[in-house]
Scaffold this motif. Structure first.
Motif, PDB file in Angstrom:
ATOM      1  N   ASN A  71       0.849  -1.192   0.000  1.00 15.62           N
ATOM      2  CA  ASN A  71       0.000   0.000   0.000  1.00 15.62           C
ATOM      3  C   ASN A  71       0.885   1.243   0.000  1.00 15.62           C
ATOM      4  O   ASN A  71       1.721   1.431   0.892  1.00 15.62           O
ATOM      5  CB  ASN A  71      -0.899  -0.015   1.248  1.00 15.62           C
ATOM      6  CG  ASN A  71      -1.902   1.118   1.250  1.00 15.62           C
ATOM      7  OD1 ASN A  71      -1.528   2.276   1.333  1.00 15.62           O
ATOM      8  ND2 ASN A  71      -3.176   0.771   1.183  1.00 15.62           N
ATOM      9  N   VAL A  72       0.696   2.096  -1.004  1.00 14.40           N
ATOM     10  CA  VAL A  72       1.547   3.280  -1.165  1.00 14.40           C
ATOM     11  C   VAL A  72       1.419   4.216   0.024  1.00 14.40           C
ATOM     12  O   VAL A  72       2.425   4.742   0.533  1.00 14.40           O
ATOM     13  CB  VAL A  72       1.191   4.037  -2.468  1.00 14.40           C
ATOM     14  CG1 VAL A  72       1.983   5.340  -2.571  1.00 14.40           C
ATOM     15  CG2 VAL A  72       1.478   3.165  -3.682  1.00 14.40           C
ATOM     16  N   GLN A  73       0.198   4.426   0.515  1.00 14.48           N
ATOM     17  CA  GLN A  73      -0.002   5.340   1.636  1.00 14.48           C
ATOM     18  C   GLN A  73       0.587   4.788   2.926  1.00 14.48           C
ATOM     19  O   GLN A  73       1.150   5.530   3.733  1.00 14.48           O
ATOM     20  CB  GLN A  73      -1.493   5.636   1.813  1.00 14.48           C
ATOM     21  CG  GLN A  73      -2.068   6.537   0.726  1.00 14.48           C
ATOM     22  CD  GLN A  73      -3.489   6.948   1.041  1.00 14.48           C
ATOM     23  OE1 GLN A  73      -4.297   6.148   1.489  1.00 14.48           O
ATOM     24  NE2 GLN A  73      -3.804   8.206   0.809  1.00 14.48           N
ATOM     25  N   GLU A  74       0.473   3.479   3.131  1.00 18.69           N
ATOM     26  CA  GLU A  74       1.071   2.891   4.324  1.00 18.69           C
ATOM     27  C   GLU A  74       2.586   3.049   4.296  1.00 18.69           C
ATOM     28  O   GLU A  74       3.216   3.382   5.306  1.00 18.69           O
ATOM     29  CB  GLU A  74       0.709   1.415   4.456  1.00 18.69           C
ATOM     30  CG  GLU A  74       1.284   0.790   5.731  1.00 18.69           C
ATOM     31  CD  GLU A  74       0.969  -0.686   5.884  1.00 18.69           C
ATOM     32  OE1 GLU A  74       0.942  -1.174   7.019  1.00 18.69           O
ATOM     33  OE2 GLU A  74       0.767  -1.354   4.847  1.00 18.69           O
ATOM     34  N   ARG A  75       3.184   2.831   3.131  1.00 17.78           N
ATOM     35  CA  ARG A  75       4.633   2.994   3.015  1.00 17.78           C
ATOM     36  C   ARG A  75       5.050   4.436   3.270  1.00 17.78           C
ATOM     37  O   ARG A  75       6.097   4.702   3.867  1.00 17.78           O
ATOM     38  CB  ARG A  75       5.130   2.533   1.639  1.00 17.78           C
ATOM     39  CG  ARG A  75       5.058   1.031   1.432  1.00 17.78           C
ATOM     40  CD  ARG A  75       6.010   0.568   0.338  1.00 17.78           C
ATOM     41  NE  ARG A  75       5.753   1.220  -0.917  1.00 17.78           N
ATOM     42  CZ  ARG A  75       4.917   0.797  -1.854  1.00 17.78           C
ATOM     43  NH1 ARG A  75       4.228  -0.333  -1.653  1.00 17.78           N
ATOM     44  NH2 ARG A  75       4.758   1.445  -2.978  1.00 17.78           N
ATOM     45  N   ALA A  76       4.206   5.386   2.831  1.00 10.92           N
ATOM     46  CA  ALA A  76       4.506   6.803   3.071  1.00 10.92           C
ATOM     47  C   ALA A  76       4.481   7.118   4.565  1.00 10.92           C
ATOM     48  O   ALA A  76       5.366   7.810   5.084  1.00 10.92           O
ATOM     49  CB  ALA A  76       3.502   7.688   2.336  1.00 10.92           C
ATOM     50  N   ALA A  77       3.467   6.589   5.260  1.00  9.74           N
ATOM     51  CA  ALA A  77       3.370   6.830   6.699  1.00  9.74           C
ATOM     52  C   ALA A  77       4.513   6.160   7.451  1.00  9.74           C
ATOM     53  O   ALA A  77       5.090   6.734   8.374  1.00  9.74           O
ATOM     54  CB  ALA A  77       2.018   6.320   7.223  1.00  9.74           C
ATOM     55  N   LEU A  78       4.880   4.952   7.040  1.00  2.17           N
ATOM     56  CA  LEU A  78       6.004   4.258   7.676  1.00  2.17           C
ATOM     57  C   LEU A  78       7.319   4.978   7.419  1.00  2.17           C
ATOM     58  O   LEU A  78       8.193   5.030   8.287  1.00  2.17           O
ATOM     59  CB  LEU A  78       6.079   2.816   7.163  1.00  2.17           C
ATOM     60  CG  LEU A  78       4.987   1.865   7.676  1.00  2.17           C
ATOM     61  CD1 LEU A  78       4.968   0.573   6.871  1.00  2.17           C
ATOM     62  CD2 LEU A  78       5.177   1.568   9.159  1.00  2.17           C
ATOM     63  N   SER A  79       7.450   5.548   6.228  1.00  2.00           N
ATOM     64  CA  SER A  79       8.653   6.335   5.914  1.00  2.00           C
ATOM     65  C   SER A  79       8.759   7.547   6.828  1.00  2.00           C
ATOM     66  O   SER A  79       9.847   7.881   7.329  1.00  2.00           O
ATOM     67  CB  SER A  79       8.619   6.775   4.448  1.00  2.00           C
ATOM     68  OG  SER A  79       9.732   7.590   4.141  1.00  2.00           O
ATOM     69  N   ASP A  80       7.616   8.210   7.071  1.00  2.00           N
ATOM     70  CA  ASP A  80       7.598   9.331   8.025  1.00  2.00           C
ATOM     71  C   ASP A  80       8.068   8.856   9.397  1.00  2.00           C
ATOM     72  O   ASP A  80       8.902   9.488  10.053  1.00  2.00           O
ATOM     73  CB  ASP A  80       6.184   9.899   8.160  1.00  2.00           C
ATOM     74  CG  ASP A  80       5.801  10.805   6.995  1.00  2.00           C
ATOM     75  OD1 ASP A  80       6.646  11.035   6.115  1.00  2.00           O
ATOM     76  OD2 ASP A  80       4.656  11.276   6.992  1.00  2.00           O
ATOM     77  N   CYS A  81       7.512   7.715   9.839  1.00  2.00           N
ATOM     78  CA  CYS A  81       7.827   7.217  11.181  1.00  2.00           C
ATOM     79  C   CYS A  81       9.304   6.865  11.308  1.00  2.00           C
ATOM     80  O   CYS A  81       9.909   7.067  12.364  1.00  2.00           O
ATOM     81  CB  CYS A  81       6.958   6.010  11.509  1.00  2.00           C
ATOM     82  SG  CYS A  81       5.248   6.456  11.912  1.00  2.00           S
ATOM     83  N   TRP A  82       9.875   6.325  10.241  1.00  2.00           N
ATOM     84  CA  TRP A  82      11.308   6.004  10.266  1.00  2.00           C
ATOM     85  C   TRP A  82      12.105   7.268  10.561  1.00  2.00           C
ATOM     86  O   TRP A  82      13.015   7.273  11.406  1.00  2.00           O
ATOM     87  CB  TRP A  82      11.724   5.400   8.934  1.00  2.00           C
ATOM     88  CG  TRP A  82      13.207   5.143   8.840  1.00  2.00           C
ATOM     89  CD1 TRP A  82      14.171   6.010   8.420  1.00  2.00           C
ATOM     90  CD2 TRP A  82      13.890   3.955   9.244  1.00  2.00           C
ATOM     91  NE1 TRP A  82      15.413   5.437   8.508  1.00  2.00           N
ATOM     92  CE2 TRP A  82      15.282   4.175   9.009  1.00  2.00           C
ATOM     93  CE3 TRP A  82      13.489   2.727   9.762  1.00  2.00           C
ATOM     94  CZ2 TRP A  82      16.242   3.202   9.283  1.00  2.00           C
ATOM     95  CZ3 TRP A  82      14.456   1.768  10.024  1.00  2.00           C
ATOM     96  CH2 TRP A  82      15.803   2.010   9.791  1.00  2.00           C
ATOM     97  N   LYS A  83      11.785   8.366   9.871  1.00  2.00           N
ATOM     98  CA  LYS A  83      12.500   9.630  10.068  1.00  2.00           C
ATOM     99  C   LYS A  83      12.272  10.170  11.482  1.00  2.00           C
ATOM    100  O   LYS A  83      13.199  10.646  12.140  1.00  2.00           O
ATOM    101  CB  LYS A  83      12.056  10.654   9.029  1.00  2.00           C
ATOM    102  CG  LYS A  83      12.458  10.304   7.609  1.00  2.00           C
ATOM    103  CD  LYS A  83      11.908  11.312   6.607  1.00  2.00           C
ATOM    104  CE  LYS A  83      12.264  10.926   5.186  1.00  2.00           C
ATOM    105  NZ  LYS A  83      11.712  11.856   4.195  1.00  2.00           N
ATOM    106  N   PHE A  84      11.034  10.083  11.947  1.00  2.95           N
ATOM    107  CA  PHE A  84      10.724  10.601  13.278  1.00  2.95           C
ATOM    108  C   PHE A  84      11.456   9.796  14.368  1.00  2.95           C
ATOM    109  O   PHE A  84      11.968  10.370  15.323  1.00  2.95           O
ATOM    110  CB  PHE A  84       9.221  10.561  13.531  1.00  2.95           C
ATOM    111  CG  PHE A  84       8.447  11.581  12.743  1.00  2.95           C
ATOM    112  CD1 PHE A  84       8.872  12.894  12.664  1.00  2.95           C
ATOM    113  CD2 PHE A  84       7.286  11.234  12.068  1.00  2.95           C
ATOM    114  CE1 PHE A  84       8.165  13.843  11.947  1.00  2.95           C
ATOM    115  CE2 PHE A  84       6.575  12.168  11.346  1.00  2.95           C
ATOM    116  CZ  PHE A  84       7.012  13.472  11.286  1.00  2.95           C
ATOM    117  N   TYR A  85      11.484   8.481  14.223  1.00  3.61           N
ATOM    118  CA  TYR A  85      12.140   7.660  15.235  1.00  3.61           C
ATOM    119  C   TYR A  85      13.657   7.812  15.189  1.00  3.61           C
ATOM    120  O   TYR A  85      14.324   7.739  16.226  1.00  3.61           O
ATOM    121  CB  TYR A  85      11.742   6.195  15.069  1.00  3.61           C
ATOM    122  CG  TYR A  85      10.351   5.875  15.582  1.00  3.61           C
ATOM    123  CD1 TYR A  85       9.535   6.871  16.112  1.00  3.61           C
ATOM    124  CD2 TYR A  85       9.834   4.580  15.525  1.00  3.61           C
ATOM    125  CE1 TYR A  85       8.265   6.594  16.575  1.00  3.61           C
ATOM    126  CE2 TYR A  85       8.567   4.284  15.985  1.00  3.61           C
ATOM    127  CZ  TYR A  85       7.783   5.299  16.515  1.00  3.61           C
ATOM    128  OH  TYR A  85       6.531   5.012  16.969  1.00  3.61           O
TER     129      TYR A  85
END
Length: 429
Positions: A71-85
Motif C-alpha cells: 500500500n503506497v499510503q502505508e509505506r509513506a506513513a512508515l517512511s515518516d515514522c522512520w524519520k521521526f524515530y
C-alpha cells in the motif's frame, strides 16, 4: 510483549530508585536535596536507555513492515515514522552523552523533541488509517516520566542563487552539502532573491543550520502540497516557512526563532511542537477552498511537562491579497488544539478584522478545551477585542507577569544561543 517490557522496565526503575536511596544513606549524611537530584538523574538515565532500546526495536519493525507493504499510503506513513524515530534516537543519544555537558534546559528540550517526534509518527499513521502497522511500545511513557522527573563557533557560508552566481542553484543542494560536511561549526545558507519551488527538509543529521534570504518579498519558498491531495501532514509542509496553503511552516521540535518573516497560508499553516518565538513578523491569511475556515496555528503539545508552544510577539496578522475581495465569505481563527495540551499566545500583536470574535476554534473531535493554554495580552487592531472570546477553561487573558514567561529570553533561552547567529532580537516582550 511490549506491555511486559513496560512492566519490567518500571519495576526495574522503581527498585533502583528505592535501593539507590538506601545505598546513599549514611554516606556522610549528604544533603537530601542533592541526593534526590542524583537519584532523579539516574532515573532519567535508565528510562532513556530502556526507551532507546524500544525505539531501535520499532525501527527494525518499520523497516520490515515497509518492505512487505504493497500500500503506497502505508509505506509513506512508515517512511515518516522512520524519520521521526531516527530523530528521537538522536535526541536520546544527546541526553546520554556526558561530553556535551548538557544543562537541565537542554535535556528538557531534547526530551520534549523526542516525545514530539513519537507523536508525529502516530499522527501520520492515524491520518492514513494504519494504526496497527506498528506495535504498541512504552517509550512515550518512559520519556514522559523522564520529563516529569527533571528539575562560540566558526561559521561556514553557502550561497544559493538560481542564476548560478552562488555555490548552488537550489536550497536542497546546499542542505545536502551541509549534511555531508563534517564539522561542529554553524552553516549559514544565504538564499538569494528568487522564488524557489521546493520542499525543503532540514535533515536529522543537520544542526546549526541557518537560512537567510535577501529580504521580504525577494526570497520566497513556496509549495502547494496538502493532506487532501494524499500527503501526510509531515510531507505537506513546505519548509521552515514562508509561503503555502495548508501546512506552510512545520515547527517540529527543539527551540526555534523567527524574525521579520512573511508567512502565508490557510488551514493550520503554522503547526508542530517546537518551542518557538515569532517576533516582528507578518502572518497573512490566504483564500482557502470553498467551505473551509482559516486557522493560523495548530500547536501540538501532547504532554503537560513539555517546554513547547508558540509565542507570537509584536507580529501583524493580516488579510492576504487573494483573500481581501472575498473576506466576508470566510471565518478566521487564531488557532486550534492539534494535541491535548496545545499552547499558543499572541502578545502585543496587531490582529486585523479577519479574526472571528470567538478567536479560537475546535479540533475535529471538540477536545482539549480544559487542557490547552491559549492566551492573549496587549493586542490591538479590529480583531483584537476579547469580549466575545471562547469561554474555555484553557483560554485566558494573561497579565504582564505571565506574559514575560513567553519572551525570547525566558521561553527559548534565546540570550544563550541567538547572539552567535548575528540575528537581531529582543529578549523582552
Amino acid at each position: 510483549m511490549p506491555g511486559l517490557v513496560m512492566l519490567l522496565a518500571f519495576t526495574w526503575l522503581s527498585l533502583f530508585f528505592l535501593s539507590g536511596i538506601n545505598a546513599f544513606h549514611g554516606l556522610n549524611n549528604p544533603n537530601p536535596e542533592i541526593l534526590l537530584s542524583m537519584e532523579k538523574a539516574r532515573f532519567v538515565n535508565l528510562a532513556i536507555n530502556v526507551a532507546m532500546d524500544q525505539v531501535l526495536d520499532a525501527l527494525d519493525h518499520i523497516k520490515l513492515q515497509e518492505s512487505k507493504s504493497k500500500n503506497v499510503q502505508e509505506r509513506a506513513a512508515l517512511s515518516d515514522c522512520w524519520k521521526f524515530y531516527e530523530f528521537t534516537i538522536r535526541q536520546l543519544i544527546q541526553i546520554l552523552d556526558p561530553g556535551l555537558k548538557s544543562t537541565s534546559l537542554d535535556i528538557l528540550t531534547w526530551l520534549s523533541a523526542a516525545l514530539t517526534s513519537i507523536e508525529n509518527c502516530k499522527t501520520s499513521m492515524i491520518e492514513l488509517n494504519f494504526t496497527n502497522s506498528i506495535p504498541e511500545y512504552s517509550f512515550s511513557e518512559l520519556i514522559s516520566n523522564g520529563l516529569a522527573s527533571m528539575p562560540s563557533e566558526e561559521t561556514t557560508k553557502f550561497v544559493v542563487a538560481q542564476d548560478g552566481s552562488g555555490n548552488f542553484r537550489t536550497i536542497k543542494e546546499a542542505l545536502n552539502a551541509a549534511s555531508n560536511k563534517k564539522r561542529s561549526t554553524r552553516i549559514v545558507i544565504h538564499i538569494k532573491q528568487g522564488t524557489y519551488h521546493e520542499y525543503v527538509e532540514i535533515g536529522l543529521r543537520m544542526k546549526n543550520i541557518m537560512l537567510v534570504g535577501d529580504g521580504i518579498g525577494k526570497t520566497i519558498i513556496t509549495g502547494n502540497r496538502s493532506y487532501e491531495a494524499g500527503h501526510t501532514t509531515y510531507q505537506s509542509s513546505t519548509v521552515n516557512l514562508f509561503e503555502g496553503y495548508q501546512g506552510t511552516l512545520w515547527a517540529n521540535a527543539n527551540r526555534q526563532f523567527y524574525k521579520d518573516c512573511h508567512i502565508y497560508g490557510t488551514m493550520d499553516f503554522i503547526f508542530g511542537d517546537a518551542a518557538v518565538v515569532f517576533q516582528n513578523s507578518f502572518i497573512y491569511a490566504r483564500k482557502p477552498k470553498h467551505g473551509q475556515s482559516i486557522v493560523l496555528t495548530a500547536q501540538g503539545r501532547s504532554n503537560p511537562n513539555e517546554t513547547t508552544g508558540f509565542s507570537i510577539i509584536n507580529c501583524k496578522v493580516q488579510v492576504g491579497p487573494d483573500l481581501k475581495p472575498v473576506l466576508s465569505q470566510y471565518k478566521a481563527y487564531l488557532g486550534r488544539p492539534w494535541k491535548k495540551y496545545s499552547r499558543t499566545v499572541y502578545l502585543e500583536s496587531f490582529l486585523d478584522s479577519l479574526i472571528d470574535p470567538f478567536g479560537w476554534t475546535d479540533w475535529k473531535d471538540h477536545s482539549g478545551h480544559s487542557n490547552v493554554y491559549y492566551g492573549e495580552y496587549g493586542n490591538y487592531g479590529p480583531g483584537s477585542s476579547t469580549k466575545r472570546r471562547v469561554k474555555w477553561p484553557g483560554y485566558r487573558i494573561i497579565n504582564v507577569t505571565e506574559e514575560g514567561k513567553f519572551s525570547v529570553g525566558k521561553f527559548i533561552d534565546g540570550q544563550v544561543w541567538l547572539p552567535e547567529t548575528g540575528v537581531p532580537f529582543s529578549t523582552a516582550i
